[in-house]
Design a protein around this motif. Structure first.
Motif, PDB file in Angstrom:
ATOM      1  N   VAL A 329      49.708  52.151  34.447  1.00 30.51           N
ATOM      2  CA  VAL A 329      49.310  51.234  35.515  1.00 30.51           C
ATOM      3  C   VAL A 329      48.416  52.008  36.475  1.00 30.51           C
ATOM      4  N   TYR A 330      47.683  51.257  37.301  1.00 35.76           N
ATOM      5  CA  TYR A 330      46.883  51.864  38.358  1.00 35.76           C
ATOM      6  C   TYR A 330      47.581  51.652  39.689  1.00 35.76           C
ATOM      7  N   ILE A 331      47.716  52.735  40.440  1.00 33.58           N
ATOM      8  CA  ILE A 331      48.336  52.724  41.768  1.00 33.58           C
ATOM      9  C   ILE A 331      47.262  53.004  42.813  1.00 33.58           C
ATOM     10  N   VAL A 332      47.297  52.284  43.922  1.00 35.89           N
ATOM     11  CA  VAL A 332      46.390  52.542  45.037  1.00 35.89           C
ATOM     12  C   VAL A 332      47.092  53.494  45.994  1.00 35.89           C
ATOM     13  N   GLY A 333      46.484  54.693  46.174  1.00 34.19           N
ATOM     14  CA  GLY A 333      47.084  55.715  47.014  1.00 34.19           C
ATOM     15  C   GLY A 333      46.855  55.481  48.501  1.00 34.19           C
ATOM     16  N   PRO A 334      47.365  56.353  49.360  1.00 32.40           N
ATOM     17  CA  PRO A 334      47.196  56.196  50.807  1.00 32.40           C
ATOM     18  C   PRO A 334      45.740  56.200  51.254  1.00 32.40           C
ATOM     19  N   ASP A 335      44.864  56.901  50.489  1.00 31.38           N
ATOM     20  CA  ASP A 335      43.441  56.941  50.835  1.00 31.38           C
ATOM     21  C   ASP A 335      42.644  55.836  50.138  1.00 31.38           C
ATOM     22  N   ASN A 336      43.358  54.823  49.597  1.00 33.41           N
ATOM     23  CA  ASN A 336      42.743  53.683  48.904  1.00 33.41           C
ATOM     24  C   ASN A 336      41.979  54.115  47.651  1.00 33.41           C
ATOM     25  N   ILE A 365      50.627  48.486  43.191  1.00 32.63           N
ATOM     26  CA  ILE A 365      50.147  48.399  41.813  1.00 32.63           C
ATOM     27  C   ILE A 365      48.975  47.430  41.748  1.00 32.63           C
ATOM     28  N   VAL A 366      47.896  47.832  41.056  1.00 32.55           N
ATOM     29  CA  VAL A 366      46.761  46.932  40.847  1.00 32.55           C
ATOM     30  C   VAL A 366      47.206  45.817  39.900  1.00 32.55           C
ATOM     31  N   LEU A 367      47.084  44.571  40.367  1.00 36.18           N
ATOM     32  CA  LEU A 367      47.589  43.437  39.593  1.00 36.18           C
ATOM     33  C   LEU A 367      46.700  43.105  38.413  1.00 36.18           C
ATOM     34  N   ALA A 368      45.391  43.141  38.603  1.00 35.87           N
ATOM     35  CA  ALA A 368      44.471  42.745  37.532  1.00 35.87           C
ATOM     36  C   ALA A 368      43.188  43.549  37.668  1.00 35.87           C
ATOM     37  N   ALA A 369      42.300  43.393  36.691  1.00 32.57           N
ATOM     38  CA  ALA A 369      40.986  44.048  36.662  1.00 32.57           C
ATOM     39  C   ALA A 369      41.108  45.559  36.575  1.00 32.57           C
ATOM     40  N   GLY A 370      42.257  46.066  36.154  1.00 35.74           N
ATOM     41  CA  GLY A 370      42.404  47.505  36.022  1.00 35.74           C
ATOM     42  C   GLY A 370      41.489  48.106  34.981  1.00 35.74           C
ATOM     43  N   ALA A 371      41.079  47.307  33.996  1.00 39.11           N
ATOM     44  CA  ALA A 371      40.202  47.816  32.945  1.00 39.11           C
ATOM     45  C   ALA A 371      38.836  48.199  33.472  1.00 39.11           C
ATOM     46  N   PHE A 372      38.446  47.683  34.645  1.00 36.98           N
ATOM     47  CA  PHE A 372      37.138  47.983  35.227  1.00 36.98           C
ATOM     48  C   PHE A 372      37.203  49.134  36.221  1.00 36.98           C
ATOM     49  N   LEU A 373      38.359  49.759  36.366  1.00 32.13           N
ATOM     50  CA  LEU A 373      38.518  50.849  37.319  1.00 32.13           C
ATOM     51  C   LEU A 373      38.670  52.177  36.587  1.00 32.13           C
ATOM     52  N   ASN A 374      38.441  53.234  37.341  1.00 31.85           N
ATOM     53  CA  ASN A 374      38.648  54.584  36.830  1.00 31.85           C
ATOM     54  C   ASN A 374      39.438  55.365  37.867  1.00 31.85           C
ATOM     55  N   PRO A 375      40.244  56.328  37.422  1.00 34.24           N
ATOM     56  CA  PRO A 375      40.971  57.146  38.397  1.00 34.24           C
ATOM     57  C   PRO A 375      40.009  57.780  39.398  1.00 34.24           C
ATOM     58  N   GLY A 376      40.369  57.707  40.670  1.00 35.13           N
ATOM     59  CA  GLY A 376      39.539  58.262  41.728  1.00 35.13           C
ATOM     60  C   GLY A 376      38.635  57.253  42.401  1.00 35.13           C
ATOM     61  N   ASP A 377      38.485  56.054  41.814  1.00 37.78           N
ATOM     62  CA  ASP A 377      37.655  55.034  42.445  1.00 37.78           C
ATOM     63  C   ASP A 377      38.267  54.616  43.777  1.00 37.78           C
ATOM     64  N   LYS A 378      37.389  54.395  44.775  1.00 36.77           N
ATOM     65  CA  LYS A 378      37.850  53.905  46.076  1.00 36.77           C
ATOM     66  C   LYS A 378      37.784  52.386  46.057  1.00 36.77           C
ATOM     67  N   VAL A 379      38.829  51.728  46.507  1.00 35.87           N
ATOM     68  CA  VAL A 379      38.930  50.273  46.454  1.00 35.87           C
ATOM     69  C   VAL A 379      39.390  49.735  47.802  1.00 35.87           C
ATOM     70  N   THR A 380      39.240  48.420  47.947  1.00 33.84           N
ATOM     71  CA  THR A 380      39.755  47.718  49.117  1.00 33.84           C
ATOM     72  C   THR A 380      40.944  46.872  48.669  1.00 33.84           C
ATOM     73  N   PRO A 381      42.189  47.298  48.905  1.00 30.69           N
ATOM     74  CA  PRO A 381      43.355  46.563  48.391  1.00 30.69           C
ATOM     75  C   PRO A 381      43.633  45.299  49.187  1.00 30.69           C
ATOM     76  N   GLN A 382      44.026  44.262  48.467  1.00 30.06           N
ATOM     77  CA  GLN A 382      44.421  43.000  49.076  1.00 30.06           C
ATOM     78  C   GLN A 382      45.741  42.568  48.447  1.00 30.06           C
ATOM     79  N   MET A 383      46.754  42.311  49.260  1.00 29.69           N
ATOM     80  CA  MET A 383      48.074  41.950  48.741  1.00 29.69           C
ATOM     81  C   MET A 383      48.016  40.573  48.072  1.00 29.69           C
ATOM     82  N   ALA A 384      48.612  40.495  46.882  1.00 32.03           N
ATOM     83  CA  ALA A 384      48.610  39.241  46.126  1.00 32.03           C
ATOM     84  C   ALA A 384      49.544  38.242  46.764  1.00 32.03           C
ATOM     85  N   SER A 385      49.212  36.957  46.570  1.00 34.06           N
ATOM     86  CA  SER A 385      50.113  35.896  47.010  1.00 34.06           C
ATOM     87  C   SER A 385      51.322  35.841  46.104  1.00 34.06           C
TER      88      SER A 385
END
Length: 391
Positions: A329-336, A365-385
């Protein structure tokens, strides 16, 4: 002289005017070029700079969930082959012979001791008749010996027969009685041999196979002629990894579904292998089942074994990815920034995938679109409904 001087003067005037005109044209062209360059630089500064700044700072938005830990029914999936729980091979118990009649077919229910097939016995019957006659002869000899002994005893008092004669007649009587016992034993043996010519079921159950036909000659070395499932009980012998075997106990319920079928049958574990195969690192769990026509020994089936309650994170299928290294799985760390986390998955159901190890449940945990990410990528997390997290 004057005329030439006038002409030369006119040419000088005209040449001067031409040079002035050319100079003005070049100045106009140079000014236009400078203006175009200045305008272009201003445009790049205004439009290009404003457009590039957001591109460099933007980070893709991703939907995340914090799964927590859920109390779930722990299940173990397995596959195996269906067998009779207690399969009894039935063959020739006596000397054998030619098959006279076969009385049952595969799928027949039989009682304990019921005759399954009959062996031709004409020779054995005649031998038994002969032995029966010998019993009668021996009994007659014994009766005669007893009568002679009785008469001799009556004459002893009168002195006509000696004590030695009485002893001889007593011995003759005893020998005659013994010959009766021998004849009876031989006759009983013959009758028992005739009885063993009938092929009988050792216990009540279901006939699984039949390998005998009328006219066939069978003997002790022929092998199994029938196979009977004792009580009609069946089982699936499920191969399980050693870590799964350790989680099970006798009596755990299971749902068994034959391959190609849609109906599940309820069974229970009645035996767990005490050893692990050193080659496959697997053990055997035997799940007993009641008889049903849809359960056929030799068929393949899957089993879902209930091994109790457990508390573990549960994720939607979209959050769990797989590659040649396994599940992750992909996890979003404290530094996003995105972090890859390898996990071990458990049961898969409509509610999601149980994660046995790798995460605690409090991670983002990244809910979806993990296939388009790579470790170390910076993201803007949004909590799922709530609805999205449950899909």
């Amino acid at each position: 002289m004057n005329v030439e001087s006038g002409i030369q003067s006119d040419y000088t005037v005209y040449d001067h005017d031409d040079r002035q005109a050319r100079r003005r044209r070049w100045m106009i062209i140079a000014g236009a070029v400078v203006a175009i360059v200045v305008i272009g630089l201003l445009a790049m500064k205004i439009f290009g700079g404003e457009k590039a700044a957001p591109t460099a700072a933007a980070a893709p938005g991703v939907t995340i969930i914090v799964p927590g830990r859920t109390e779930i029914v722990a299940t173990i999936s397995a596959t195996g082959t269906l067998f009779a729980k207690r399969e009894m091979p039935v063959g020739v118990a006596g000397e054998g012979g030619m098959v006279q009649a076969v009385l049952v077919e595969p799928g027949s229910w039989v009682r304990a001791g019921q005759t399954l097939a009959v062996i031709e016995r004409s020779v054995q019957a005649q031998q038994a008749n002969s032995l029966s006659a010998q019993v009668r002869v021996a009994r007659a000899d014994a009766d005669l010996a007893q009568a002679e002994l009785d008469r001799a005893k009556a004459l002893v008092a009168r002195g006509f027969i000696s004590k030695a004669d009485i002893d001889r007649k007593t011995a003759a009587r005893d020998a005659a009685v013994a010959r009766v016992s021998v004849a009876q034993a031989q006759f009983g043996e013959a009758r028992a041999q005739i009885g063993r010519l009938d092929i009988r079921s050792p216990a009540a159950g279901l006939v699984l196979t039949r390998a005998i036909e009328p006219g066939q000659v069978v003997g002790p070395g022929t092998g199994a002629l029938f196979r009977v499932a004792k009580g009609g009980e069946l089982e699936i012998r499920a191969q399980l990894a050693e870590q799964d075997i350790a989680r099970l106990k006798v009596g755990d319920p299971a749902q068994v579904t034959p391959i190609g079928g849609k109906r599940a049958f309820t069974g229970t574990i009645w035996q767990i292998s005490p050893v692990i195969d050193p080659q496959t690192r697997q053990g055997l769990a035997r799940i007993q089942l009641r008889y049903d026509p849809e359960l056929r020994p030799g068929g393949f089936a899957s089993a879902l074994i209930n091994s109790g309650m457990a508390t573990a994170p549960q994720l939607p299928e979209s959050a769990v990815l797989n590659d040649d290294k396994g599940s992750y799985v992909y996890i979003v760390g404290p530094d996003n920034k995105v972090i890859r986390r390898d996990v071990k998955v458990g049961d898969v159901s409509d509610a999601g995938i149980v994660i046995q190890s790798g995460i605690q449940g409090n991670e983002k945990i990244v809910l979806a679109a993990g296939a388009f990410l790579n470790p170390g990528d910076k993201v803007t997390p949004q909590m799922a409904s709530a609805g999205a997290a449950n899909r």
